[in-house]
Design an enzyme around this catalytic site. Structure first.
Site, PDB file in Angstrom:
ATOM      1  CG  HIS A 135      83.819  45.198  52.773  1.00  0.00           C
ATOM      2  ND1 HIS A 135      83.796  44.334  53.838  1.00  0.00           N
ATOM      3  CD2 HIS A 135      82.523  45.387  52.419  1.00  0.00           C
ATOM      4  CE1 HIS A 135      82.541  44.010  54.124  1.00  0.00           C
ATOM      5  NE2 HIS A 135      81.749  44.645  53.279  1.00  0.00           N
ATOM      6  CG  MET A 154      75.021  43.903  58.625  1.00  0.00           C
ATOM      7  SD  MET A 154      76.257  44.202  57.340  1.00  0.00           S
ATOM      8  CE  MET A 154      75.522  45.528  56.389  1.00  0.00           C
ATOM      9  CB  SER A 159      82.482  49.179  50.842  1.00  0.00           C
ATOM     10  OG  SER A 159      81.550  48.679  49.907  1.00  0.00           O
ATOM     11  CG  ASP A 207      79.623  46.530  55.860  1.00  0.00           C
ATOM     12  OD1 ASP A 207      79.757  47.626  55.292  1.00  0.00           O
ATOM     13  OD2 ASP A 207      79.419  45.457  55.253  1.00  0.00           O
ATOM     14  CG  HIS A 259      79.435  41.561  53.679  1.00  0.00           C
ATOM     15  ND1 HIS A 259      78.871  42.803  53.887  1.00  0.00           N
ATOM     16  CD2 HIS A 259      78.601  40.677  54.277  1.00  0.00           C
ATOM     17  CE1 HIS A 259      77.752  42.676  54.578  1.00  0.00           C
ATOM     18  NE2 HIS A 259      77.558  41.390  54.822  1.00  0.00           N
ATOM     19  CG  MET A 315      75.097  42.797  47.473  1.00  0.00           C
ATOM     20  SD  MET A 315      74.301  44.396  47.515  1.00  0.00           S
ATOM     21  CE  MET A 315      75.389  45.294  48.633  1.00  0.00           C
ATOM     22  CG  ASP A 345      79.620  45.274  50.364  1.00  0.00           C
ATOM     23  OD1 ASP A 345      79.507  44.623  51.408  1.00  0.00           O
ATOM     24  OD2 ASP A 345      80.057  46.441  50.323  1.00  0.00           O
ATOM     25  N   GLY A 397      77.104  52.896  56.836  1.00  0.00           N
ATOM     26  CA  GLY A 397      76.849  54.163  57.519  1.00  0.00           C
ATOM     27  C   GLY A 397      78.012  54.685  58.343  1.00  0.00           C
ATOM     28  CG  MET A 421      75.164  41.020  52.141  1.00  0.00           C
ATOM     29  SD  MET A 421      75.339  42.783  51.830  1.00  0.00           S
ATOM     30  CE  MET A 421      76.967  42.802  51.093  1.00  0.00           C
TER      31      MET A 421
HETATM   32  C1  DX5 Z   1      75.797  47.279  52.626  1.00  0.00           C
HETATM   33  C2  DX5 Z   1      77.249  46.918  52.428  1.00  0.00           C
HETATM   34  C3  DX5 Z   1      78.242  47.943  52.886  1.00  0.00           C
HETATM   35  C4  DX5 Z   1      78.137  49.249  52.166  1.00  0.00           C
HETATM   36  C5  DX5 Z   1      78.764  50.330  52.970  1.00  0.00           C
HETATM   37  O1  DX5 Z   1      75.030  46.188  52.257  1.00  0.00           O
HETATM   38  O2  DX5 Z   1      77.523  45.719  53.133  1.00  0.00           O
HETATM   39  O3  DX5 Z   1      79.563  47.436  52.786  1.00  0.00           O
HETATM   40  O4  DX5 Z   1      78.750  49.222  50.910  1.00  0.00           O
HETATM   41  O5  DX5 Z   1      78.565  51.526  52.314  1.00  0.00           O
HETATM   42  P1  DX5 Z   1      78.510  52.920  53.072  1.00  0.00           P
HETATM   43  O6  DX5 Z   1      79.840  53.071  53.767  1.00  0.00           O
HETATM   44  O7  DX5 Z   1      78.319  53.886  51.969  1.00  0.00           O
HETATM   45  O8  DX5 Z   1      77.380  52.845  54.030  1.00  0.00           O
HETATM   46 ZN    ZN Z   2      79.653  44.867  53.354  1.00  0.00          ZN
END
Ligand code: DX5
Ligand code: ZN
Length: 211
Positions: free
Chosen positions: A32, A136, A7, A170, A65, A36, A34, A172, A67
């Site tokens: 990946h 998630m 990510s 995705d 991804h 947002m 993200d 943690g 969001m």
């Molecule tokens: C959360 C994102 C993830 C996040 C993962 O909203 O969709 O892709 O960046 O980050 P880590 O691996 O640090 O949890």
């Molecule tokens: Zn993501």
């Protein structure tokens, strides 16, 4: 074979082009993004302009991804920018099948995701149509959060949905939680913190893959 999607939320944004080249050398299978919008989640990140510029730096697939609250509006922008996989959230899309069809018409792969507390059963209708379901491991919005312990269970429930889709996890995902996800049936691990830590991208990717 487990695939790793770093990510870019955890990358050094002052040199994203270099980061991408390093990730490719280190064995990343895709990148990946993200995306947002400050509405669906309380954070703002990349837009299609950045993605398009970075596309010139690598031939790795771009896994986007979304969001965002209005996926119908932004999906065409990301198709145009060169996204290879586009995942949107079921919670904000009243007509997922239309959007999946649009993504497929442009020769891209379509993914569907839900927040951790959304009932997995709501995805059942779409299992036959999507290429990917993104489970998630955390509440969407930020990197570096703790893995929700109910995630492997949700991966297993997702696997029960009929269809020819891959399962990505995705949020943690780290050295301890990756094997739990793989054992539950994940095909792709998305990881930010765990890939970028200690600057040891290749070692981290190898360990996440279980090699
Ligand atoms: C959360 C994102 C993830 C996040 C993962 O909203 O969709 O892709 O960046 O980050 P880590 O691996 O640090 O949890
Ligand atoms: Zn993501």
């Amino acid at each position: 074979m487990i695939k790793i999607a770093p990510s870019l939320l955890s990358a050094d944004v002052s040199c994203l082009g270099e980061e991408i080249k390093r990730l490719q050398k280190a064995g990343a299978d895709m990148l990946h993004f993200d995306v947002m919008d400050g509405h669906f989640v309380p954070n703002l990140t990349f837009g299609p302009h950045i993605l398009k510029g970075l596309k010139r730096q690598t031939d790795l697939p771009f896994d986007v991804h979304l969001m965002v609250e209005n996926p119908e509006t932004v999906v065409p922008w990301f198709i145009e920018a060169g996204a290879d996989i586009i995942t949107f959230h079921l919670e904000v899309c009243p007509e997922p099948l239309r959007l999946i069809e649009l993504i497929h018409q442009h020769g891209r792969k379509a993914g569907l995701s839900t927040r951790p507390d959304t009932n997995v059963k709501l995805l059942e209708t779409y299992g036959k149509f999507v290429d990917l379901i993104l489970v998630m491991g955390v509440e969407p919005g930020f990197g570096g959060q703790d893995f929700r312990i109910d995630t492997p269970q949700r991966i297993m429930e997702t696997k029960q949905i009929g269809g020819d889709f891959l399962i990505a996890v995705d949020g943690g995902v780290n050295f301890e939680t990756a094997p739990l996800c793989v054992n539950a049936g994940a095909d792709i691990l998305v990881a930010g913190t765990a890939v970028f830590k200690n600057n040891a991208y290749a070692d981290n990717i190898r360990i996440l893959k279980g090699e």
